[in-house]
Design a protein around this motif. Structure first.
Motif, PDB file in Angstrom:
ATOM      1  N   ASN A 154      30.371 -15.467  66.268  1.00  0.00           N
ATOM      2  CA  ASN A 154      31.052 -16.850  66.187  1.00  0.00           C
ATOM      3  C   ASN A 154      30.110 -18.230  65.889  1.00  0.00           C
ATOM      4  OD1 ASN A 154      33.594 -15.728  66.446  1.00  0.00           O
ATOM      5  ND2 ASN A 154      33.369 -15.613  68.721  1.00  0.00           N
ATOM      6  N   ASP A 161      28.756 -18.723  59.321  1.00  0.00           N
ATOM      7  CA  ASP A 161      29.763 -18.485  58.200  1.00  0.00           C
ATOM      8  C   ASP A 161      29.146 -17.482  57.175  1.00  0.00           C
ATOM      9  OD1 ASP A 161      31.486 -20.204  59.573  1.00  0.00           O
ATOM     10  OD2 ASP A 161      31.011 -21.951  58.019  1.00  0.00           O
ATOM     11  N   PRO A 208      33.875 -20.506  62.916  1.00  0.00           N
ATOM     12  CA  PRO A 208      33.047 -19.888  61.799  1.00  0.00           C
ATOM     13  C   PRO A 208      33.856 -18.848  61.063  1.00  0.00           C
ATOM     14  CG  PRO A 208      31.790 -19.883  63.757  1.00  0.00           C
ATOM     15  CD  PRO A 208      33.185 -20.193  64.235  1.00  0.00           C
ATOM     16  N   VAL A 209      33.747 -18.555  59.735  1.00  0.00           N
ATOM     17  CA  VAL A 209      34.488 -17.863  59.027  1.00  0.00           C
ATOM     18  C   VAL A 209      33.741 -16.783  58.330  1.00  0.00           C
ATOM     19  CG1 VAL A 209      36.026 -17.743  56.858  1.00  0.00           C
ATOM     20  CG2 VAL A 209      36.074 -20.017  58.249  1.00  0.00           C
ATOM     21  N   GLU A 232      30.320 -15.159  53.551  1.00  0.00           N
ATOM     22  CA  GLU A 232      31.174 -14.943  52.470  1.00  0.00           C
ATOM     23  C   GLU A 232      30.406 -14.205  51.702  1.00  0.00           C
ATOM     24  OE1 GLU A 232      33.714 -17.582  49.378  1.00  0.00           O
ATOM     25  OE2 GLU A 232      33.223 -18.478  51.220  1.00  0.00           O
TER      26      GLU A 232
END
Length: 110
Positions: free
Chosen positions: A37, A40, A3-4, A42
């Motif tokens: 984790n 994601d 994950p980001v 953003e």
């Protein structure tokens, strides 16, 4: 796939002087809910007064998003930790006849 987490927070003059504290603030809801984790995220923030307040805004948004995906016990813990409470402070407005919100023009005797 890992994950980001990306958070675009406006940088101050000291290029990320307190970057670690900012990231700790942003990641706190994920750590508390145990979803660090697993998701994601953003986020892009603009406006506001400074880097710390922007980090708090991102933290609030993440907490509100996670609220619908966690169990009741975690929701209660998030409420107790203050993650679901919006920061009520606002910037004070500039007054007429002054340089800023509180600052006065330089007084000259002559």
């Amino acid at each position: 796939m890992k994950p980001v987490i990306k958070a675009s927070i406006r940088k101050s003059k000291e290029e990320n002087a307190n970057h670690e504290q900012t990231m700790t603030t942003v990641l706190f809801p994920l750590l508390m809910s145990g979803m660090l984790n697993k998701v994601d995220i953003e986020a892009e923030v603009w406006g506001s007064v400074g880097q710390s307040k922007q980090a708090i805004a991102v933290r609030y948004g993440i907490a509100r998003g996670l609220f619908h995906f966690v169990d009741e016990e975690t929701k209660q813990n998030m409420r107790i930790a203050g993650l679901l409470t919006k920061d009520p402070r606002n910037a004070e407005r500039k007054k007429p006849g002054q340089e800023g919100a509180r600052r006065k023009f330089t007084w000259k005797k002559r």
